[in-house]
Write a protein that holds these residues in place. Structure first.
Motif, PDB file in Angstrom:
ATOM      1  N   LEU A   1     105.694  38.631 -10.598  1.00 13.48           N
ATOM      2  CA  LEU A   1     105.968  38.624  -9.166  1.00 13.48           C
ATOM      3  C   LEU A   1     106.087  37.208  -8.627  1.00 13.48           C
ATOM      4  CD1 LEU A   1     103.750  41.578  -7.903  1.00 13.48           C
ATOM      5  CD2 LEU A   1     106.197  41.531  -8.382  1.00 13.48           C
ATOM      6  N   ASN A   2     105.994  36.216  -9.509  1.00 11.76           N
ATOM      7  CA  ASN A   2     106.355  34.865  -9.106  1.00 11.76           C
ATOM      8  C   ASN A   2     107.862  34.769  -8.853  1.00 11.76           C
ATOM      9  OD1 ASN A   2     106.376  35.405 -11.940  1.00 11.76           O
ATOM     10  ND2 ASN A   2     106.682  33.250 -12.399  1.00 11.76           N
TER      11      ASN A   2
ATOM     12  N   VAL B   1     107.323  31.464  -7.015  1.00  4.05           N
ATOM     13  CA  VAL B   1     106.386  30.530  -7.636  1.00  4.05           C
ATOM     14  C   VAL B   1     106.988  30.127  -8.973  1.00  4.05           C
ATOM     15  CG1 VAL B   1     104.105  30.308  -8.705  1.00  4.05           C
ATOM     16  CG2 VAL B   1     104.335  31.423  -6.478  1.00  4.05           C
ATOM     17  N   ASN B   2     106.894  28.860  -9.302  1.00  2.00           N
ATOM     18  CA  ASN B   2     107.554  28.332 -10.490  1.00  2.00           C
ATOM     19  C   ASN B   2     107.213  29.121 -11.750  1.00  2.00           C
ATOM     20  OD1 ASN B   2     108.488  26.385  -8.743  1.00  2.00           O
ATOM     21  ND2 ASN B   2     107.053  24.811  -9.418  1.00  2.00           N
TER      22      ASN B   2
ATOM     23  N   PHE C   1     102.002  31.457 -18.204  1.00  2.00           N
ATOM     24  CA  PHE C   1     100.805  31.914 -17.501  1.00  2.00           C
ATOM     25  C   PHE C   1     101.156  32.548 -16.162  1.00  2.00           C
ATOM     26  CE2 PHE C   1      97.478  31.185 -14.320  1.00  2.00           C
ATOM     27  CZ  PHE C   1      96.430  31.888 -14.909  1.00  2.00           C
ATOM     28  N   ASN C   2     102.007  31.893 -15.372  1.00  2.00           N
ATOM     29  CA  ASN C   2     102.369  32.440 -14.064  1.00  2.00           C
ATOM     30  C   ASN C   2     103.024  33.805 -14.190  1.00  2.00           C
ATOM     31  OD1 ASN C   2     101.367  30.142 -12.904  1.00  2.00           O
ATOM     32  ND2 ASN C   2     103.355  29.294 -12.302  1.00  2.00           N
ATOM     33  N   ASP C   3     103.901  33.964 -15.193  1.00  2.00           N
ATOM     34  CA  ASP C   3     104.551  35.258 -15.417  1.00  2.00           C
ATOM     35  C   ASP C   3     103.517  36.339 -15.694  1.00  2.00           C
ATOM     36  OD1 ASP C   3     106.898  33.893 -15.107  1.00  2.00           O
ATOM     37  OD2 ASP C   3     107.514  34.018 -17.203  1.00  2.00           O
TER      38      ASP C   3
ATOM     39  N   LYS D   1     107.727  27.177  -5.494  1.00  2.00           N
ATOM     40  CA  LYS D   1     106.627  26.218  -5.436  1.00  2.00           C
ATOM     41  C   LYS D   1     105.661  26.457  -6.589  1.00  2.00           C
ATOM     42  CE  LYS D   1     105.881  28.113  -1.417  1.00  2.00           C
ATOM     43  NZ  LYS D   1     105.370  28.528  -0.088  1.00  2.00           N
ATOM     44  N   THR D   2     104.686  25.573  -6.741  1.00  2.00           N
ATOM     45  CA  THR D   2     103.678  25.757  -7.780  1.00  2.00           C
ATOM     46  C   THR D   2     102.705  26.851  -7.351  1.00  2.00           C
ATOM     47  OG1 THR D   2     102.125  24.144  -6.851  1.00  2.00           O
ATOM     48  CG2 THR D   2     103.824  23.314  -8.365  1.00  2.00           C
ATOM     49  N   LEU D   3     101.956  27.388  -8.296  1.00  2.00           N
ATOM     50  CA  LEU D   3     100.999  28.460  -8.002  1.00  2.00           C
ATOM     51  C   LEU D   3      99.924  27.974  -7.037  1.00  2.00           C
ATOM     52  CD1 LEU D   3     100.188  31.399  -8.696  1.00  2.00           C
ATOM     53  CD2 LEU D   3      98.773  30.476 -10.538  1.00  2.00           C
TER      54      LEU D   3
END
Length: 490
Positions: free
Chosen positions: A383-384, A370-371, A375-377, A421-423
Motif C-alpha cells: 500500500l506504499n 511511499v518510496n 521492507f516497505n512493500d 516520500k520516505t516511510l
C-alpha cells in the motif's frame, strides 16, 4: 421518471427500440436527495436507475449511491474486471441514454485527462498487468500461515515467560496484519480472475483466520475507494469531528460553528495513542452491529467461531488472564500498525466534501505514495503504492511498480503532482498535518487588526501550546496582515 423496462419472457430485460434521452441536468438532480430520492447514474453515456438496485448491490448499497447524479463510467470500469458478470445487472436498470447534444463528459471534469487515462488503462490491460501471479499470492498466504503457527508454537514450546510471551505476541500481531493485507487483495478481486474465488478465500482469511466479517469490510472499504477523502462518503473520515479535526475546509467549518468535541490543540499528540485505541472497540462493536442489522448470519457465525478457536488454542497454554493481556495487546499493536499505514497516504492529502471531480483527480488529490523498498512493500502490503492502487483497485499488488512510471508520465503531462516520500516522512506528515488543522480553525475566526508578522506567529504558537482558546472569547472579527489571517483575543 422514465419507465423501466420489464423482464422479457426469457428472463432478461428488453431494451426499448427508442431509448429515452436525457440531459446532464436531469441526471444531476437524481442524486438520491430530492423528491422521491431517485438515484440515476451514467456509464458510457447510458443512463441507469439504481434507486432500488443499490440496496442489493453486491459491492454495498452506499458505494453505488455515492455516484448518484454523476458519471460513474471510470469508477465502474475500475471496480469490475469481469464485465460479462455485471451486464446481467445493468440490462434491467437501463432507462435511456444521454441526448446526442450532450457531451460525454460532465462540464467540471477534465476531458483530455480522462481520455489519456482511459488509453492508459487499455495499455495496461494489453500488457497483462491486471492478471495475477498465483505463485506470488501462494507465498503470501503461506508466510502468514507460518507466522500464525509460529505464534502458538513459541508459547507451546518455550512457555509463557516474558521473552516467549513477547515473541509470540509479535508473531501473532504480524500474522494478523499480514492477513489483513491479503484479505484486502481478495476483497479487490486481484488474487484470482474470477470474483467468486476471491470472495470465497476472503471469507476464509478475514472471517475464519482474522475474526472480521468480509461483508462488513467490503461495505466500508469500497466506499473509501469510490470517494476517498470525501467527508460523509469516505468512512475512513468518520473520526472527524468526534476525535480529530481533519482537513482545512472541515476544520474551518468546525471553528465557525464553535464546536469542540476534543482538545484539538493537542490532537497531534494524542493521535498516537487514541487513534489505534479507539479503533479496537470500534471494530469489535461495529462488526456485530453490522452483521445483526443486515442479517449476515454466516459472517456472524464464523466470527464467533474464530473467537472460540483462539480461546481454545491459547487459554490452555497461559490461562484466561494472561490470554486477555496477550490478545488485546496484540490487537492494539495491530491497530497501531494499521492506522499508521492506512492513514499515511490520506490524512496529509486534500480532505473535503465531494466535488464530483473526475476519477483521476479524485484519486490523486487524496493519495500519495511511499518510496519502494522490499521492507516497505512487505510492511505496508504494497500500500506504499497507494496512487496506483486507487487508480486501478483490481490490479494485483505485485504489478504496481510496473505501472508507476506510466502513471507518473500521465501526471507530468497534465500538471498533477505525483507525491512519493520516505516511510518516516509519511508518518511524520500525519502529525504535522493534523497539528496545522488547529491553525486552520484559528485562522478563520479572528479580529480585524494590523499585527506584525512576528506577533502572528507568537499567537499561533500560543494557541498550539493550548494557552489560547479562541472559542472561549466572545468578540472576534476577520483581518489579514501581510497575507496571513490572524487570531487574537479581544
Amino acid at each position: 421518471m422514465a419507465p423501466q423496462t420489464g423482464p422479457s419472457e426469457k428472463g432478461t430485460a428488453s431494451i426499448p427500440a427508442f431509448p429515452q434521452l436525457f440531459t446532464w441536468e436531469e441526471i444531476r438532480i437524481r442524486n438520491g436527495r430530492g423528491q422521491g430520492q431517485e438515484q440515476w447514474l451514467v456509464i458510457d453515456r447510458k443512463v441507469y436507475d439504481v434507486s432500488e438496485f443499490s440496496k442489493r448491490h453486491p459491492g454495498g448499497s452506499r458505494v453505488i449511491s455515492h455516484y448518484a447524479g454523476q458519471d460513474a463510467t471510470d469508477a465502474f470500469v475500475a471496480f469490475h474486471n469481469d464485465k460479462s458478470l455485471v451486464k446481467k445487472y445493468l440490462k434491467s436498470l437501463l432507462i435511456g441514454e444521454l441526448a446526442p447534444d450532450q457531451p460525454s463528459f460532465e462540464s467540471n471534469k477534465k476531458k483530455s485527462l480522462l481520455e489519456d487515462f482511459r488509453e492508459l488503462r487499455c495499455t495496461i490491460e494489453k500488457m497483462g498487468l491486471l492478471r495475477p501471479n498465483y505463485f506470488f499470492f501462494f507465498l503470501i498466504f503461506l508466510h502468514l500461515l507460518v507466522l500464525e503457527a509460529a505464534s502458538w508454537l513459541v508459547l507451546w514450546y518455550f512457555g509463557i515467560s516474558l521473552v516467549p510471551f513477547v515473541a509470540g505476541m509479535v508473531l501473532f500481531t504480524t500474522a494478523q496484519i499480514q492477513m489483513g493485507w491479503f484479505q484486502h487483495d481478495l476483497g479487490h478481486c486481484s488474487v484470482f480472475r474470477k470474483p467468486r474465488w476471491n470472495h470465497l478465500l476472503q471469507i476464509v482469511v478475514i472471517n475464519v483466520l482474522k475474526g472480521l466479517p468480509a461483508s462488513w469490510w467490503n461495505h466500508l472499504h469500497n466506499q473509501h475507494h469510490a470517494k476517498p477523502n470525501c467527508f460523509r462518503k469516505d468512512p475512513d473520515l468518520n473520526m472527524h469531528p468526534l476525535l480529530f479535526s481533519l482537513g482545512k475546509t472541515l476544520s474551518v467549518e468546525l471553528g465557525k460553528q464553535k464546536k469542540k468535541f476534543m482538545p484539538y490543540n493537542y490532537q497531534h499528540k494524542y493521535f498516537i495513542l487514541l487513534a489505534p485505541l479507539a479503533l479496537v472497540p470500534f471494530f469489535q462493536l461495529s462488526i456485530f452491529y453490522f452483521a445483526i442489522k443486515r442479517k449476515k448470519w454466516l459472517d456472524l457465525m464464523l466470527v464467533v467461531a474464530f473467537n472460540i478457536r483462539v480461546c481454545l488454542m491459547y487459554i490452555p497454554l497461559m490461562g484466561f488472564k494472561s490470554f486477555m493481556v496477550y490478545y488485546w495487546l496484540s490487537r492494539y499493536f495491530e491497530s497501531t500498525w494499521f492506522i499508521w499505514v492506512s492513514q499515511m497516504n490520506h490524512i496529509p492529502m486534500d480532505i473535503d466534501y465531494d466535488k464530483n471531480k473526475d476519477w483521476v483527480s479524485t484519486q490523486l488529490h487524496a493519495t500519495c505514495n511511499v518510496n519502494q523498498s522490499v521492507f516497505n512493500d512487505w510492511f505496508t502490503g504494497h500500500l506504499n503504492f497507494q496512487i496506483e492502487h486507487h487508480l486501478f483497485p483490481t490490479m494485483p499488488r505485485h504489478n504496481y511498480w510496473k505501472v508507476a512510471p506510466l502513471v507518473k508520465s500521465l501526471c507530468d503531462k497534465h500538471g498533477i503532482e505525483y507525491k512519493s516520500k520516505t516511510l518516516v516522512t509519511a508518518f511524520v506528515d500525519i502529525l504535522q498535518v493534523i497539528a496545522v488543522m488547529v491553525k486552520s480553525e484559528a485562522d478563520d475566526i479572528c479580529i480585524k487588526t494590523k499585527v506584525p508578522e512576528r506577533t502572528i506567529m507568537q499567537l499561533w504558537c500560543t494557541a498550539r501550546k493550548g494557552r489560547l482558546d479562541y472559542r472561549s472569547t466572545e468578540m472576534w472579527d476577520v483581518g489579514r496582515n501581510n497575507g496571513y489571517q490572524v487570531a487574537i483575543e479581544s
